[in-house]
Design a protein around this motif. Structure first.
Motif, short mmCIF file in Angstrom:
data_model
loop_
_atom_site.label_atom_id
_atom_site.label_comp_id
_atom_site.label_asym_id
_atom_site.label_seq_id
_atom_site.Cartn_x
_atom_site.Cartn_y
_atom_site.Cartn_z
N VAL A 21 25.19 78.04 -84.83
CA VAL A 21 26.58 77.61 -84.76
C VAL A 21 27.44 78.75 -84.22
O VAL A 21 28.32 78.54 -83.36
CB VAL A 21 27.08 77.15 -86.15
N GLY A 22 27.18 79.97 -84.66
CA GLY A 22 27.94 81.13 -84.19
C GLY A 22 27.76 81.36 -82.70
O GLY A 22 28.72 81.68 -82.00
N VAL A 23 26.55 81.19 -82.21
CA VAL A 23 26.29 81.37 -80.78
C VAL A 23 27.02 80.32 -79.96
O VAL A 23 27.63 80.63 -78.93
CB VAL A 23 24.77 81.34 -80.50
N ILE A 24 27.00 79.08 -80.42
CA ILE A 24 27.67 78.00 -79.69
C ILE A 24 29.19 78.22 -79.68
O ILE A 24 29.84 78.12 -78.64
CB ILE A 24 27.32 76.63 -80.29
N ILE A 25 29.75 78.55 -80.83
CA ILE A 25 31.19 78.81 -80.89
C ILE A 25 31.54 80.06 -80.08
O ILE A 25 32.56 80.10 -79.39
CB ILE A 25 31.65 78.94 -82.36
N GLY A 30 34.07 82.65 -75.64
CA GLY A 30 33.96 83.53 -74.49
C GLY A 30 34.61 82.91 -73.25
O GLY A 30 35.24 83.62 -72.47
N LYS A 31 34.47 81.60 -73.09
CA LYS A 31 35.10 80.93 -71.96
C LYS A 31 36.62 80.97 -72.08
O LYS A 31 37.33 81.14 -71.10
CB LYS A 31 34.62 79.48 -71.88
N ILE A 32 37.12 80.83 -73.31
CA ILE A 32 38.57 80.90 -73.52
C ILE A 32 39.08 82.29 -73.18
O ILE A 32 40.08 82.44 -72.48
CB ILE A 32 38.92 80.52 -74.98
N VAL A 33 38.39 83.32 -73.67
CA VAL A 33 38.81 84.69 -73.38
C VAL A 33 38.69 84.97 -71.89
O VAL A 33 39.56 85.63 -71.30
CB VAL A 33 37.98 85.70 -74.21
#
Length: 142
Positions: A21-25, A30-33
């Protein structure tokens, strides 16, 4: 123990699921940043430094064919190796922002974890034998 059974036990452990779950989030975050850096921060930084476009800062490491536009994408399409330090600057700024945000999140989570036990801790009930001993002591004093 069979290989499949051992793998199944590993895969259904809580930590593995939490990690997934942490990797997916993290990928979505990362895309948002990345968008914040490329679409909001780097244009402002470029404006401060004289309308500089960091994505097109590079040094061609070979001969550029005549008539090729002087953009990173066009020179790469022409097959010329490039030293794209502007792209590196963008990625480095992206990493610094992401690392700082994660630091703030972990700091906040740790602060909340420290506060939670203090709020949840209820006063322990006094054992009955201690209450009886106090009553005996008080009655002997009278």
């Amino acid at each position: 123990m069979s290989f499949m059974k051992e793998f199944r036990e590993f895969a259904v452990k809580g930590n593995v699921v939490d990690l997934a779950v942490g990797v997916i989030i993290g990928a979505a975050f990362g895309k948002i940043v990345d968008s914040i850096v490329n679409d909001l921060i780097m244009p402002i930084v470029g404006l401060i430094f004289g309308k500089l476009d960091f994505s097109n800062l590079f040094v061609a490491l070979g001969t550029v064919p005549e008539g090729t536009p002087h953009t990173l994408e066009a020179i790469r399409k022409a097959g010329v190796p490039v030293f794209a330090y502007g792209n590196f600057i963008t990625v480095a700024v992206n990493f610094i922002i992401l690392a700082f945000i994660i630091f703030l999140m972990v700091k906040q989570i740790n602060r909340l974890k420290r506060e939670a036990p203090a709020e949840a801790a209820a006063p322990e009930a006094t054992p009955e034998d201690v209450i009886l001993l106090r009553e005996i002591r008080d009655s002997l004093k009278r």
